[in-house]
Write a protein that holds these residues in place. Structure first.
Motif, PDB file in Angstrom:
ATOM      1  N   ILE A 179      19.568  17.945 -12.193  1.00 41.06           N
ATOM      2  CA  ILE A 179      20.008  16.637 -11.701  1.00 41.06           C
ATOM      3  C   ILE A 179      20.442  16.750 -10.247  1.00 41.06           C
ATOM      4  CG2 ILE A 179      21.779  14.837 -11.922  1.00 41.06           C
ATOM      5  CD1 ILE A 179      21.797  15.301 -14.911  1.00 41.06           C
ATOM      6  N   TYR A 180      21.221  17.798  -9.938  1.00 47.19           N
ATOM      7  CA  TYR A 180      21.667  17.987  -8.558  1.00 47.19           C
ATOM      8  C   TYR A 180      20.470  18.111  -7.616  1.00 47.19           C
ATOM      9  CZ  TYR A 180      25.555  19.870 -11.402  1.00 47.19           C
ATOM     10  OH  TYR A 180      26.522  20.077 -12.352  1.00 47.19           O
ATOM     11  N   PHE A 181      19.495  18.923  -8.021  1.00 46.88           N
ATOM     12  CA  PHE A 181      18.344  19.185  -7.157  1.00 46.88           C
ATOM     13  C   PHE A 181      17.467  17.934  -7.002  1.00 46.88           C
ATOM     14  CE2 PHE A 181      14.074  20.694  -6.148  1.00 46.88           C
ATOM     15  CZ  PHE A 181      14.324  21.598  -5.123  1.00 46.88           C
ATOM     16  N   ALA A 182      17.273  17.199  -8.093  1.00 50.04           N
ATOM     17  CA  ALA A 182      16.371  16.047  -8.062  1.00 50.04           C
ATOM     18  C   ALA A 182      16.958  14.860  -7.304  1.00 50.04           C
ATOM     19  CB  ALA A 182      16.010  15.633  -9.485  1.00 50.04           C
ATOM     20  N   LEU A 183      18.271  14.654  -7.430  1.00 50.13           N
ATOM     21  CA  LEU A 183      18.858  13.411  -6.936  1.00 50.13           C
ATOM     22  C   LEU A 183      19.736  13.547  -5.706  1.00 50.13           C
ATOM     23  CD1 LEU A 183      19.835  11.686 -10.327  1.00 50.13           C
ATOM     24  CD2 LEU A 183      17.715  11.494  -9.025  1.00 50.13           C
ATOM     25  N   CYS A 184      20.197  14.755  -5.404  1.00 48.37           N
ATOM     26  CA  CYS A 184      21.119  14.930  -4.267  1.00 48.37           C
ATOM     27  C   CYS A 184      20.381  15.600  -3.104  1.00 48.37           C
ATOM     28  CB  CYS A 184      22.333  15.751  -4.680  1.00 48.37           C
ATOM     29  SG  CYS A 184      23.558  15.937  -3.359  1.00 48.37           S
ATOM     30  N   LYS A 185      20.065  14.831  -2.086  1.00 47.89           N
ATOM     31  CA  LYS A 185      19.304  15.339  -0.945  1.00 47.89           C
ATOM     32  C   LYS A 185      20.059  16.437  -0.215  1.00 47.89           C
ATOM     33  CE  LYS A 185      16.836  13.761   3.180  1.00 47.89           C
ATOM     34  NZ  LYS A 185      16.519  12.586   4.038  1.00 47.89           N
ATOM     35  N   SER A 186      21.383  16.270  -0.067  1.00 44.91           N
ATOM     36  CA  SER A 186      22.193  17.277   0.625  1.00 44.91           C
ATOM     37  C   SER A 186      22.181  18.601  -0.138  1.00 44.91           C
ATOM     38  CB  SER A 186      23.635  16.785   0.774  1.00 44.91           C
ATOM     39  OG  SER A 186      23.693  15.621   1.563  1.00 44.91           O
ATOM     40  N   GLY A 237       0.792  -1.219   0.000  1.00 44.07           N
ATOM     41  CA  GLY A 237       0.000   0.000   0.000  1.00 44.07           C
ATOM     42  C   GLY A 237       0.821   1.264   0.000  1.00 44.07           C
ATOM     43  N   LYS A 238       2.056   1.199  -0.573  1.00 41.26           N
ATOM     44  CA  LYS A 238       2.949   2.374  -0.619  1.00 41.26           C
ATOM     45  C   LYS A 238       3.384   2.659  -2.049  1.00 41.26           C
ATOM     46  CE  LYS A 238       4.820   1.411   3.968  1.00 41.26           C
ATOM     47  NZ  LYS A 238       6.066   1.110   4.720  1.00 41.26           N
ATOM     48  N   ALA A 239       2.419   2.691  -2.947  1.00 42.36           N
ATOM     49  CA  ALA A 239       2.734   2.870  -4.374  1.00 42.36           C
ATOM     50  C   ALA A 239       3.350   4.230  -4.680  1.00 42.36           C
ATOM     51  CB  ALA A 239       1.465   2.683  -5.213  1.00 42.36           C
ATOM     52  N   ASN A 240       3.173   5.216  -3.786  1.00 42.38           N
ATOM     53  CA  ASN A 240       3.736   6.536  -4.053  1.00 42.38           C
ATOM     54  C   ASN A 240       5.269   6.522  -4.047  1.00 42.38           C
ATOM     55  OD1 ASN A 240       3.698   6.036  -1.229  1.00 42.38           O
ATOM     56  ND2 ASN A 240       4.030   8.217  -0.847  1.00 42.38           N
ATOM     57  N   LYS A 241       5.872   5.442  -3.537  1.00 47.34           N
ATOM     58  CA  LYS A 241       7.328   5.307  -3.542  1.00 47.34           C
ATOM     59  C   LYS A 241       7.868   5.354  -4.960  1.00 47.34           C
ATOM     60  CE  LYS A 241      11.272   4.138  -1.477  1.00 47.34           C
ATOM     61  NZ  LYS A 241      11.949   4.977  -0.500  1.00 47.34           N
ATOM     62  N   LYS A 242       7.104   4.865  -5.915  1.00 47.98           N
ATOM     63  CA  LYS A 242       7.544   4.814  -7.300  1.00 47.98           C
ATOM     64  C   LYS A 242       7.795   6.210  -7.847  1.00 47.98           C
ATOM     65  CE  LYS A 242       4.874   4.516 -10.841  1.00 47.98           C
ATOM     66  NZ  LYS A 242       4.075   4.295 -12.045  1.00 47.98           N
ATOM     67  N   THR A 243       6.969   7.164  -7.491  1.00 51.20           N
ATOM     68  CA  THR A 243       7.112   8.507  -8.047  1.00 51.20           C
ATOM     69  C   THR A 243       8.365   9.201  -7.524  1.00 51.20           C
ATOM     70  OG1 THR A 243       5.758   9.442  -6.290  1.00 51.20           O
ATOM     71  CG2 THR A 243       4.627   8.771  -8.306  1.00 51.20           C
ATOM     72  N   VAL A 244       8.849   8.780  -6.336  1.00 48.18           N
ATOM     73  CA  VAL A 244      10.080   9.336  -5.803  1.00 48.18           C
ATOM     74  C   VAL A 244      11.280   8.782  -6.553  1.00 48.18           C
ATOM     75  CG1 VAL A 244      11.527   9.525  -3.755  1.00 48.18           C
ATOM     76  CG2 VAL A 244       9.037   9.647  -3.523  1.00 48.18           C
ATOM     77  N   ASN A 245      11.336   7.478  -6.724  1.00 45.51           N
ATOM     78  CA  ASN A 245      12.466   6.835  -7.374  1.00 45.51           C
ATOM     79  C   ASN A 245      12.575   7.167  -8.855  1.00 45.51           C
ATOM     80  OD1 ASN A 245      13.338   5.568  -5.054  1.00 45.51           O
ATOM     81  ND2 ASN A 245      12.113   3.732  -5.388  1.00 45.51           N
ATOM     82  N   ILE A 246      11.458   7.505  -9.470  1.00 47.12           N
ATOM     83  CA  ILE A 246      11.453   7.734 -10.914  1.00 47.12           C
ATOM     84  C   ILE A 246      12.309   8.942 -11.299  1.00 47.12           C
ATOM     85  CG2 ILE A 246       9.540   9.352 -11.313  1.00 47.12           C
ATOM     86  CD1 ILE A 246       9.852   5.906 -12.961  1.00 47.12           C
ATOM     87  N   LYS A 247      12.649   9.802 -10.311  1.00 43.61           N
ATOM     88  CA  LYS A 247      13.459  10.974 -10.606  1.00 43.61           C
ATOM     89  C   LYS A 247      14.847  10.616 -11.130  1.00 43.61           C
ATOM     90  CE  LYS A 247      12.954  12.755  -6.524  1.00 43.61           C
ATOM     91  NZ  LYS A 247      13.046  13.651  -5.344  1.00 43.61           N
ATOM     92  N   VAL A 248      15.294   9.396 -10.857  1.00 45.34           N
ATOM     93  CA  VAL A 248      16.618   8.980 -11.308  1.00 45.34           C
ATOM     94  C   VAL A 248      16.725   8.994 -12.836  1.00 45.34           C
ATOM     95  CG1 VAL A 248      16.186   6.490 -11.468  1.00 45.34           C
ATOM     96  CG2 VAL A 248      18.460   7.307 -10.818  1.00 45.34           C
ATOM     97  N   PHE A 249      15.615   8.933 -13.522  1.00 51.71           N
ATOM     98  CA  PHE A 249      15.625   8.902 -14.985  1.00 51.71           C
ATOM     99  C   PHE A 249      15.936  10.267 -15.601  1.00 51.71           C
ATOM    100  CE2 PHE A 249      13.347   5.037 -14.002  1.00 51.71           C
ATOM    101  CZ  PHE A 249      13.844   4.150 -14.940  1.00 51.71           C
TER     102      PHE A 249
END
Length: 333
Positions: free
Chosen positions: A294-301, A224-236
């Motif tokens: 890319i920096y903003f989307a993928l680098c949390k720091s 029941g945590k399908a929203n996880k997909k939208t977070v990971n998709i940023k790697v593309f």
């Protein structure tokens, strides 16, 4: 049959100058220069506040340095192509800034490949953190990449040694010695090899990343945590930037280089290849404006530090405006 290298002949008499090359391309480069210098200047300031605690951050820092160096070559190209200054500047562009432009382009391509490998490792093993030894290895690898690319590019500057004149500066190939033309073509093939190796790396890694994300999506959907997909998709975003900026140019570069170094192409063909090359080259320049995403989307720091910096600036601006308002109210009539 042995190829004929030439710095004169047909190629010298075939000019590509018109409103497209003198007006449109300079305007396009001017746009990305101002956008790129602001975005990458801000990115550089943010990265100064972040410690190099992972391979990923080390590779990102090298990428932003490469992008800033590339952007600093734009004003020379703009002024030269628009013919807003004397023809002597064109000689400097051919000898120095154009070489730096390509030098930084391929450094960016190499680091995009390394970032992609790092993102695959992070996707496959999300809970494994970078050790000190891994970060040190990433720094040493980065230094090696800069030295290798500089060693490859420096002869292109040295061998562009024909005396510039009003006529021969129209084509940079005409400023190269005979061996300079040979070296230029060798470097072109080496750079093509670099591109295609990274192209294969990115395709393979993203195929594996897609499989991992699909497995993760199936697991999270069951929980029941399908929203996880939208977070990971940023790697593309990485493969998107790579395909938009670098793939078109590398389909155009080899025939264009051959047209510059050999007397085997008609003038009309040379002009067509020139416009194709310039159009796709502008797309590679656009990379300097897209990398900050890319920096903003993928680098949390990076994202946290940037938002913190912008928040401070907003508070300071509101405070200054409030002070000015108060001063206005207290000023006697």
């Amino acid at each position: 049959m042995k190829p004929t290298y030439s710095s004169s002949g047909n190629s010298s008499n075939c000019s590509s100058g018109n409103n497209i090359s003198q007006v449109l391309f300079p305007l396009l480069y001017t746009c990305i220069f101002f956008i790129g210098i602001i975005m990458n200047g801000l990115a550089m300031g943010v990265f100064f506040q972040i410690s190099s605690k992972s391979n990923f951050i080390v590779f990102l820092k090298n990428t932003v340095i490469s992008d800033i160096l590339m952007i600093l070559t734009f004003p020379f190209k703009i002024l030269s192509d628009a013919k807003l200054v004397s023809w002597e500047l064109r000689g400097f562009v051919c000898k120095v800034t154009q070489v730096v432009f390509y030098f930084t382009m391929y450094i960016s391509i190499i680091f995009l490949g390394l970032i992609t490998i790092d993102r695959y490792m992070k996707t496959a093993r999300p809970f494994k953190s970078s050790s000190i030894n891994n970060v040190l290895a990433a720094k040493i690898l980065s230094i090696f990449i800069w030295i290798f690319m500089f060693s490859l590019s420096l002869p292109n500057m040295i061998l562009t040694d024909n005396k510039p004149t009003r006529e021969n500066v129209k084509k940079c190939a005409d400023l190269k010695s005979d061996f300079g033309l040979v070296w230029h073509e060798i470097v072109n093939y080496v750079c093509q090899f670099i591109f295609w190796v990274n192209f294969v790396i990115i395709i393979i890694c993203y195929t594996l990343i897609t499989k991992e994300l699909y497995k993760s999506y199936k697991r999270t959907r069951c929980m029941g945590k399908a929203n996880k997909k939208t977070v990971n998709i940023k790697v593309f975003i990485i493969i998107g930037v790579f395909f938009v900026c670098f793939v078109p140019f590398h389909f155009a570069r080899i025939p264009y280089t051959l047209s510059q170094t050999r007397d085997a192409f008609e003038c009309s063909t040379q002009k067509t290849l020139f416009y194709i090359k310039e159009s796709t080259l502008w797309l590679t320049s656009l990379n300097a404006c897209l990398d900050p995403f890319i920096y903003f989307a993928l680098c949390k720091s990076f994202r946290k530090s940037l938002l913190k910096t912008l928040h401070k600036c907003a508070i300071q601006t509101r405070g200054d405006q409030s002070t000015e308002t108060t001063d206005d109210e207290e000023t006697p009539m």
